[in-house]
Design a protein around this motif. Sequence first.
Motif, mmCIF file in Angstrom:
data_model
loop_
_atom_site.group_PDB
_atom_site.id
_atom_site.type_symbol
_atom_site.label_atom_id
_atom_site.label_comp_id
_atom_site.label_asym_id
_atom_site.label_seq_id
_atom_site.Cartn_x
_atom_site.Cartn_y
_atom_site.Cartn_z
ATOM 1 N N ARG A 142 0.817 -1.209 0.000
ATOM 2 C CA ARG A 142 0.000 0.000 0.000
ATOM 3 C C ARG A 142 0.857 1.268 0.000
ATOM 4 N NH1 ARG A 142 -3.587 -1.833 -2.357
ATOM 5 N NH2 ARG A 142 -4.767 0.088 -1.967
ATOM 6 N N VAL A 143 2.093 1.169 0.438
ATOM 7 C CA VAL A 143 3.008 2.321 0.428
ATOM 8 C C VAL A 143 4.376 1.831 -0.018
ATOM 9 C CG1 VAL A 143 1.857 3.687 2.210
ATOM 10 C CG2 VAL A 143 3.508 1.952 2.880
ATOM 11 N N PHE A 144 5.132 2.710 -0.647
ATOM 12 C CA PHE A 144 6.488 2.336 -1.045
ATOM 13 C C PHE A 144 7.336 3.584 -1.210
ATOM 14 C CE2 PHE A 144 3.977 2.710 -4.921
ATOM 15 C CZ PHE A 144 4.773 3.505 -5.742
ATOM 16 N N ARG A 145 8.620 3.385 -1.242
ATOM 17 C CA ARG A 145 9.547 4.492 -1.453
ATOM 18 C C ARG A 145 10.737 3.993 -2.270
ATOM 19 N NH1 ARG A 145 10.956 9.210 2.707
ATOM 20 N NH2 ARG A 145 8.816 9.600 2.068
ATOM 21 N N VAL A 146 11.161 4.809 -3.222
ATOM 22 C CA VAL A 146 12.347 4.517 -4.024
ATOM 23 C C VAL A 146 13.562 5.109 -3.322
ATOM 24 C CG1 VAL A 146 13.500 4.935 -6.221
ATOM 25 C CG2 VAL A 146 11.073 4.377 -6.173
ATOM 26 N N LEU A 147 14.580 4.293 -3.148
ATOM 27 C CA LEU A 147 15.792 4.723 -2.457
ATOM 28 C C LEU A 147 16.838 5.216 -3.449
ATOM 29 C CD1 LEU A 147 16.024 1.771 0.083
ATOM 30 C CD2 LEU A 147 14.940 4.007 0.414
ATOM 31 N N ALA A 148 17.721 6.056 -2.966
ATOM 32 C CA ALA A 148 18.709 6.691 -3.840
ATOM 33 C C ALA A 148 19.835 5.750 -4.227
ATOM 34 C CB ALA A 148 19.295 7.923 -3.154
ATOM 35 N N ALA A 149 20.156 4.774 -3.361
ATOM 36 C CA ALA A 149 21.298 3.894 -3.617
ATOM 37 C C ALA A 149 20.882 2.444 -3.416
ATOM 38 C CB ALA A 149 22.452 4.246 -2.686
ATOM 39 N N PRO A 150 21.484 1.530 -4.144
ATOM 40 C CA PRO A 150 21.152 0.114 -3.975
ATOM 41 C C PRO A 150 21.731 -0.443 -2.680
ATOM 42 C CG PRO A 150 22.964 0.353 -5.521
ATOM 43 C CD PRO A 150 22.495 1.738 -5.202
ATOM 44 N N PHE A 151 21.195 -1.556 -2.237
ATOM 45 C CA PHE A 151 21.764 -2.276 -1.101
ATOM 46 C C PHE A 151 23.028 -2.981 -1.594
ATOM 47 C CE2 PHE A 151 17.011 -2.933 -0.842
ATOM 48 C CZ PHE A 151 16.779 -1.842 -0.026
ATOM 49 N N ASP A 152 24.084 -2.950 -0.790
ATOM 50 C CA ASP A 152 25.302 -3.628 -1.203
ATOM 51 C C ASP A 152 25.997 -4.247 0.003
ATOM 52 O OD1 ASP A 152 26.608 -1.501 0.079
ATOM 53 O OD2 ASP A 152 26.930 -0.423 -1.792
ATOM 54 N N ALA B 13 29.136 -3.737 0.971
ATOM 55 C CA ALA B 13 29.969 -2.777 1.695
ATOM 56 C C ALA B 13 29.195 -2.048 2.790
ATOM 57 C CB ALA B 13 30.571 -1.770 0.718
ATOM 58 N N SER B 14 27.925 -1.784 2.549
ATOM 59 C CA SER B 14 27.108 -1.075 3.538
ATOM 60 C C SER B 14 26.557 -2.007 4.609
ATOM 61 C CB SER B 14 25.945 -0.364 2.834
ATOM 62 O OG SER B 14 25.078 -1.312 2.220
ATOM 63 N N GLY B 15 26.794 -3.313 4.450
ATOM 64 C CA GLY B 15 26.290 -4.286 5.410
ATOM 65 C C GLY B 15 24.834 -4.653 5.207
ATOM 66 N N LEU B 16 24.258 -4.255 4.065
ATOM 67 C CA LEU B 16 22.843 -4.515 3.809
ATOM 68 C C LEU B 16 22.616 -5.767 2.960
ATOM 69 C CD1 LEU B 16 21.617 -0.855 3.195
ATOM 70 C CD2 LEU B 16 21.798 -2.139 5.342
ATOM 71 N N LEU B 17 23.696 -6.313 2.400
ATOM 72 C CA LEU B 17 23.644 -7.597 1.702
ATOM 73 C C LEU B 17 24.687 -8.518 2.307
ATOM 74 C CD1 LEU B 17 23.446 -6.722 -2.130
ATOM 75 C CD2 LEU B 17 21.561 -7.332 -0.621
ATOM 76 N N THR B 18 24.406 -9.816 2.308
ATOM 77 C CA THR B 18 25.420 -10.786 2.700
ATOM 78 C C THR B 18 26.402 -10.954 1.543
ATOM 79 O OG1 THR B 18 24.309 -12.733 1.782
ATOM 80 C CG2 THR B 18 23.623 -12.006 3.987
ATOM 81 N N PRO B 19 27.554 -11.574 1.764
ATOM 82 C CA PRO B 19 28.481 -11.825 0.656
ATOM 83 C C PRO B 19 27.870 -12.647 -0.467
ATOM 84 C CG PRO B 19 29.615 -12.110 2.733
ATOM 85 C CD PRO B 19 28.155 -11.946 3.056
ATOM 86 N N SER B 20 26.825 -13.441 -0.165
ATOM 87 C CA SER B 20 26.145 -14.212 -1.209
ATOM 88 C C SER B 20 24.968 -13.439 -1.794
ATOM 89 C CB SER B 20 25.666 -15.563 -0.652
ATOM 90 O OG SER B 20 24.776 -15.374 0.431
ATOM 91 N N MET B 21 24.928 -12.118 -1.533
ATOM 92 C CA MET B 21 23.969 -11.188 -2.126
ATOM 93 C C MET B 21 22.545 -11.373 -1.609
ATOM 94 S SD MET B 21 26.257 -9.688 -3.723
ATOM 95 C CE MET B 21 25.331 -8.402 -4.537
ATOM 96 N N LYS B 22 22.393 -11.924 -0.432
ATOM 97 C CA LYS B 22 21.071 -12.026 0.179
ATOM 98 C C LYS B 22 20.815 -10.781 1.023
ATOM 99 C CE LYS B 22 21.089 -17.073 0.365
ATOM 100 N NZ LYS B 22 21.121 -18.270 1.233
ATOM 101 N N LEU B 23 19.543 -10.407 1.125
ATOM 102 C CA LEU B 23 19.162 -9.208 1.878
ATOM 103 C C LEU B 23 19.345 -9.422 3.374
ATOM 104 C CD1 LEU B 23 15.783 -8.537 0.035
ATOM 105 C CD2 LEU B 23 17.900 -7.251 -0.309
ATOM 106 N N ARG B 24 19.979 -8.476 4.026
ATOM 107 C CA ARG B 24 20.006 -8.457 5.492
ATOM 108 C C ARG B 24 18.812 -7.611 5.935
ATOM 109 N NH1 ARG B 24 24.824 -10.460 7.558
ATOM 110 N NH2 ARG B 24 26.647 -10.340 6.196
ATOM 111 N N ARG B 25 17.682 -8.244 6.093
ATOM 112 C CA ARG B 25 16.431 -7.519 6.299
ATOM 113 C C ARG B 25 16.444 -6.656 7.557
ATOM 114 N NH1 ARG B 25 12.460 -9.191 2.871
ATOM 115 N NH2 ARG B 25 12.993 -11.030 1.633
ATOM 116 N N ASP B 26 16.902 -7.229 8.647
ATOM 117 C CA ASP B 26 16.921 -6.462 9.890
ATOM 118 C C ASP B 26 17.805 -5.230 9.757
ATOM 119 O OD1 ASP B 26 15.253 -8.321 10.951
ATOM 120 O OD2 ASP B 26 16.786 -9.377 12.104
#
Length: 634
Positions: free
Chosen positions: A569-579, A581-594
Amino acid sequence: MRDLGLAPPSVTPMTGGLADSVFETAVVNPTLPMLARRPDPSSTVWEEVTAVELRDEVADLAKGLVASGISPGHRVAIMARTRYEWTVLSYALWTVGAEVVPIYPTASRDQVEWILRDAECVGVVVEDEQAVMTVGSVCGSLPRLRHVWQLDAGGLAQLAERGEFVPFTTVESLRRIVLPDSTSVVAYTSGTTGHPLGCALSHRNLATPCDTLLAGWGHKVVPPGGQASVLAFLPFSHVYGLLLQTLCIRGGMMMGHEPDLREEALSAALRSFRPTYFCAVPSIFEKIYKNALRVAQQAGRGALFERAADTARDFAAALERQRLGGGPGPGFDLRLQHALYERTVYRKFRNALGGRVMLGTSGGSSFNRELSLFYEGVGIYVNDGYGLTETSGGVTAQPLGREMSGTVGQALPGVDIRVADDGEILVRGASVFQGYVNDDASTRAALRGGWLATGDLGRLDSDGYLTITGRKKDVIVTSSGKSVSPALLEQRLRMHPLVHQAVVVGDNLPCVGALITLDPDFLAYWRDSLAVRSDSRIREAREENALREEVARAVAAANSAVSRPESIRVFRVLAAPFDVASGLLTPSMKLRRDAIVRHYALQIDAMYQARSRAPREQLSDEFAHWDDTDNVFG
């Protein structure tokens, strides 16, 4: 609970370790090309390495390991990209009974320290000086670490030279005492929450799914009168990559390596190596499709490509109904259309993968049904299977002649699958791991009476086809009590060419929301094509408005697959991808949701507050999920 498994095929029982394949093939078929390598990364010439040449390289390194004091049971980490040396070194380690500990080359200092200490590694192989510095910075806390070998500094040549005085018979003696149930790999999980856990995998664990797949499906990737070939680019630090390497060596497939995952490098390697079997994760298959669409649009043939894609999906769906006993197959008009697009579209698409791919395999996460039908329709069936680190990568595959897109197939022969009352998938079989090193409590929690609790959610139909519906820990419960599994919504969002990544949120919130990042290549093309029709004075405003509507269409398309209470029902476009280096993806490219939810907490709060302020009539409009203050450009 429901229980399903198939009888094991006639596979020769394993009597030794993984390295036996290298030595036995060198005796039986010494001139068989096993590996291929390039003189330098930019070269398009691949030099074949025969079975006997591979055996000799492995034996020379094994002698060097013996001379360095590496003994059976010792653990040695490999912290490198997918490259030729990884394969030779891993088989040398297995030859002397040592255990391989894969580490992602992108791992942080803390992750490297944790794995080396937890696994009690006595040695580590790294690629470059930067990695040497990373390991050096943590050596003080690693009393058992005695060796650091650097690939780019000739470390393996030095190792082989050191072992020149060691007799070949010593290596043979060590190889022959390696048992199938000896530990071969300690593979650390991605660590989406907390410290990663080291999964102990035996030689039998890794070999069993490979031998099963080779016995039942191996012939599907062998060209007439030729040899199957695979370009390995998936990380060997992940169990999927390890499974592929083992499959190639045990199955006599020629394997090349591509360490550079940049689009240009991978595309060039595919065209020059020309594999017959293509293994990737869903995001790679998605990217290839989107790139083909973008190139067609840039050439003014976008509408033609989209019609061809629709025909491919319709053709594959008709074939699927036929093989499952639900229809007569493609009709005359559909076959005629398909033949036309074969000459104008499909052949060119296959040529981008080298032109010889006979079969694909997708793993790591669920494969979108529409994308699966597209690939089948263009002539490359993509076998969507299921597995995880704790199962050595192999649990299910598509049954030959009864493939069903949108599922991960049926249990491999010798594997039992149950779906618990809460929807969790339980697995039992010879590929299930030995346990977590140094963590008996986690092992007991995962292995329940011989069944592995996977943490994945799914359902089995009456014919035994398994459909993955999400991760148990990822289920979102809104404040109204609605449970939502985000996997399907995220998968469908990513199918839109503009969408790069998507994370569904909404835990303890009034409704489901999404954080979206945009594909930079497609966004650049989209902007250029829009600018052609825009007055420069109002271009930015027009771009923003058009992009709002385009992303809203992607959300509406994703919502069509779920009920209204489950929809975004709501969404937002972010300026930068998850990666990573930022700790937002695992080395196997999975989302670190928390981590993502914490990182974007302010944006999430603003997104829901904007919705609560919006007029009620606006909320009913499918294109009105965007707050006016959102800036789609960052």
